[in-house]
Design an enzyme around this catalytic site. Structure first.
Site, mmCIF file in Angstrom:
data_model
loop_
_atom_site.group_PDB
_atom_site.id
_atom_site.type_symbol
_atom_site.label_atom_id
_atom_site.label_comp_id
_atom_site.label_asym_id
_atom_site.label_seq_id
_atom_site.Cartn_x
_atom_site.Cartn_y
_atom_site.Cartn_z
ATOM 1 N N GLY A 157 45.162 45.414 55.974
ATOM 2 C CA GLY A 157 45.038 46.312 57.116
ATOM 3 C C GLY A 157 44.075 47.462 56.956
ATOM 4 O O GLY A 157 43.943 48.281 57.870
ATOM 5 N N GLY A 169 40.786 47.110 56.536
ATOM 6 C CA GLY A 169 39.497 46.762 57.128
ATOM 7 C C GLY A 169 38.504 46.122 56.177
ATOM 8 O O GLY A 169 37.300 46.130 56.440
ATOM 9 N N LYS A 170 38.986 45.512 55.097
ATOM 10 C CA LYS A 170 38.038 44.940 54.137
ATOM 11 C C LYS A 170 37.315 43.721 54.712
ATOM 12 O O LYS A 170 36.136 43.512 54.412
ATOM 13 C CB LYS A 170 38.716 44.599 52.817
ATOM 14 C CG LYS A 170 39.865 43.637 52.870
ATOM 15 C CD LYS A 170 40.465 43.462 51.475
ATOM 16 C CE LYS A 170 41.647 42.503 51.512
ATOM 17 N NZ LYS A 170 42.812 43.078 52.238
ATOM 18 N N THR A 171 37.986 42.935 55.555
ATOM 19 C CA THR A 171 37.314 41.788 56.170
ATOM 20 C C THR A 171 36.189 42.258 57.088
ATOM 21 O O THR A 171 35.083 41.713 57.060
ATOM 22 C CB THR A 171 38.316 40.926 56.960
ATOM 23 O OG1 THR A 171 39.272 40.372 56.057
ATOM 24 C CG2 THR A 171 37.614 39.792 57.691
ATOM 25 N N SER A 172 36.463 43.275 57.884
ATOM 26 C CA SER A 172 35.427 43.805 58.776
ATOM 27 C C SER A 172 34.230 44.325 57.987
ATOM 28 O O SER A 172 33.072 44.069 58.339
ATOM 29 C CB SER A 172 36.006 44.932 59.633
ATOM 30 O OG SER A 172 37.040 44.453 60.465
ATOM 31 N N ASP A 214 41.043 35.691 52.370
ATOM 32 C CA ASP A 214 42.114 36.463 52.983
ATOM 33 C C ASP A 214 43.033 35.506 53.748
ATOM 34 O O ASP A 214 42.576 34.768 54.616
ATOM 35 C CB ASP A 214 41.512 37.493 53.944
ATOM 36 C CG ASP A 214 42.531 38.503 54.437
ATOM 37 O OD1 ASP A 214 43.714 38.139 54.514
ATOM 38 O OD2 ASP A 214 42.148 39.638 54.738
ATOM 39 N N THR A 244 46.475 42.113 60.202
ATOM 40 C CA THR A 244 46.813 41.744 58.827
ATOM 41 C C THR A 244 48.249 42.109 58.462
ATOM 42 O O THR A 244 48.971 41.271 57.908
ATOM 43 C CB THR A 244 45.818 42.376 57.836
ATOM 44 O OG1 THR A 244 44.498 41.939 58.162
ATOM 45 C CG2 THR A 244 46.136 41.965 56.416
#
Length: 590
Positions: free
Chosen positions: A19, A21-24, A46, A507
């Site tokens: 949550g 924001g690592k994917t973004s 992820d 997430t």
């Protein structure tokens, strides 16, 4: 260009809790590097990956070109599928040859987070050591990095299979490591690449929250100790001062974040650091990705007018509706579960306070290292007892006991394996649960509210490896006697109410869904869900707050419709809810 994208090495790893924001950030960084003319591969492991949604491209476990971005490709490694394939590789050869109970026990030892981590690292390894990929792509960007624990395990010498065959490693992570010995050379190459500053940069992604920053500080030290020195810190989702718009809640959020930044652990303050603003929309599409890595907190201008409708406070059940139902039983175990950072300690304290204020005898027990809530509550209410279990003390006691028994006759290599296994997250869960078990019997005569409980996998692992439940069942069952073990109490819905706490974000909700499935596999059905930190205050005057509130709606509705028969929604507070008055207010709808 943000700092961590300045002259990067070929491998970029983004890591952080769910949550943040690592994917973004991974997607935005891959796009930025590709639009500079580099060939880039984006790799996601992820479990709640939405890379395909972000780029509006169907992505799976094959390298797929991203639409409208000439030099960017992506691949999504499904960690659960990888773990299942990994389990089958180990269990398949013995299925049908060993008793079913033994096979089930092996499968359970291979069902936890450690197996998923190691299976994912198996996939990482192929990419880190594939010379063809490295000549094809100038940069490989990884969403979710391997943990320090997994890397340390793979650095250990010795034969895991032999260690297991002699019954010396019934704990948590040695089972998942069975069968890896043949690939030790490849793993060594991968670990070397991770610890080489010329090849790898690690970006620690966090939010400006005290608990999150403390956890990131631990990760920073742990990874640094095993050689991953090239680290950057990205503080994501900071509320911009210019977007406060005379909104009292927005001002409170801004001030809270600024305080967390000032009090940031010193080890993090020394790292190269980037601060990125909270954006009004979810990060989907190329334009929003470009904005994410090109917009600074200071450059955000005042928000424009918005037509977003504010969610009313009475739209969803509040925490007191759960208390009403709990109070009818007069006693029982209330177990709060959820990932770190969702506020389960606060929710546990609020439920305990409200039950006590209604005249019930309550015991609140927590293993939260930050004991400020316990200190605030201690002695505040005559019928509320507060205890705190120190995870470090309990874990060390458990390790010492295992080393004195299991490790007694091991050679140095065997002791090193066992000691490393005992550093796993499962070890702490087992040790803390054994301490919790001492207070569970209280639930037969009063309320016991338990914070920071073990996962379903750990409970099953305890059961599968024999421990207390199996031994008591054998001894007492043979004599025809009635008995109740802690495991049986947890599985009894009349006595135990498991409350899952989450946030209204993709997430955290996905992680909570996985936790629920894990518990159900252990024979424990969660009783209710709590969605914490919801933006349902009225009125919200800042357009940015209104837009963020509207984006929470689908996740709250998904919990209510798909995942739980009981739901409570707790609004984000202006101040941290510390003390009995604030915790009582947290429960009330008014």
């Amino acid at each position: 260009m943000i700092g961590f994208l300045h002259t990067p090495p070929p491998f970029l790893f983004f890591t952080g809790k769910g949550g943040v924001g690592k994917t973004s950030l991974a997607c935005a960084s891959a796009l930025a590097l590709a639009e500079q003319g580099n060939k880039v591969l984006l790799v996601s492991t992820d479990p709640a990956s939405n890379v395909g949604q972000v780029f509006d491209t169907q992505i799976g476990n094959q390298i797929t070109p991203i639409q409208h971005v000439e030099k960017l490709s992506a691949i999504e490694i499904d960690p659960q599928a990888a773990a299942q394939a990994y389990r089958e590789k180990i269990v398949g050869p013995v299925r049908g040859k060993l008793p079913e109970a033994v096979v089930n026990s092996i499968e359970e030892q291979l069902s936890g987070a450690c197996t998923t981590e190691i299976a994912a690292f198996d996939e990482f390894t192929a990419l880190l050591t594939d010379k063809t990929l490295q000549t094809t792509y100038q940069y490989i960007v990884f969403d979710t990095a391997p943990t320090g624990h997994t890397i340390r395990l793979l650095q250990l010498p010795g034969a895991w299979n032999e260690f297991l065959e002699h019954g010396q490693g019934d704990a948590s992570c040695l089972g998942p490591l069975a069968g890896l010995d043949k690939q030790r050379e490849k793993y060594a190459q991968a670990v070397d690449a991770l610890s080489d500053k010329a090849q790898t940069r690690l970006i620690l992604v966090a939010r400006a929250q005290a608990s999150t920053l403390q956890e990131v500080a631990r990760t920073h030290v742990e990874l640094g100790d095993i050689g991953l020195k090239e680290q950057y810190l990205a503080i994501n989702g900071l509320y911009p001062e210019a977007a406060i718009d005379n909104d009292a809640l927005a001002l409170a959020v801004y001030q809270r974040e600024q305080h967390a930044l000032v009090a940031m652990p010193e080890s993090l303050q020394q790292l190269p650091q980037d601060r990125l603003p909270l954006l009004s929309s979810n990060i989907v599409g190329l334009d929003s990705l470009r904005a994410l890595v090109s917009t600074s907190v200071e450059s955000v201008s005042e928000s424009s007018a918005s037509n977003v409708t504010t969610i009313q406070q009475d739209a969803y059940p509040h925490l007191d509706t759960l208390v009403d139902e709990l109070a009818e039983t007069g006693h029982g175990l209330v177990m709060l579960m959820g990932k770190g950072g969702v506020g389960k300690t606060t929710i546990a304290a609020a439920l305990a306070t409200e039950l006590a204020l209604r005249g019930n005898d309550v015991h609140l027990t927590t293993s939260d290292p930050a004991a400020h809530l316990s200190e605030t509550l201690n002695g505040s209410l005559a019928n509320l007892e507060v205890s705190r279990i120190d995870p470090e003390v309990e874990t060390q006691r458990y390790r010492d006991r295992v080393m004195a028994t299991k490790g007694k006759n091991l050679d140095e290599a065997g002791k090193a394996l066992l000691e490393e296994d005992l550093r796993s997250p499962c070890t702490e869960e087992i040790a803390v649960f054994q301490a919790f078990s001492r207070v569970i019997r209280d639930a037969n005569k009063r309320f016991v509210v338990m914070d920071t409980a073990p996962t379903g996998h750990t409970l099953l692992l305890l059961d599968a490896t024999g421990a207390y439940h199996k031994e008591v069942s054998r001894q007492m069952g043979d004599k025809g006697m009635q008995f109740t073990t802690p495991m049986m109490q947890l599985q009894d819905p009349a006595l135990t109410k498991v409350v899952i706490t989450t946030l209204a974000e993709p997430t955290p909700v996905q992680e909570a869904v996985s936790l629920q499935a894990d518990l159900q596999r252990a024979g424990i059905s969660p009783w209710a869900w709590v969605v914490n930190h919801a933006l349902i205050q009225a009125p919200l005057t800042a357009p940015l707050m209104q837009e963020r509130a509207a984006q929470q709606l689908p996740y709250i509705e998904a919990v209510q419709v798909q995942h739980s028969q009981r739901l409570a929604v707790v609004p984000l507070q202006h101040a941290e809810p510390v003390g009995t008055e604030a915790l009582h207010a947290l429960c009330c709808a008014s």
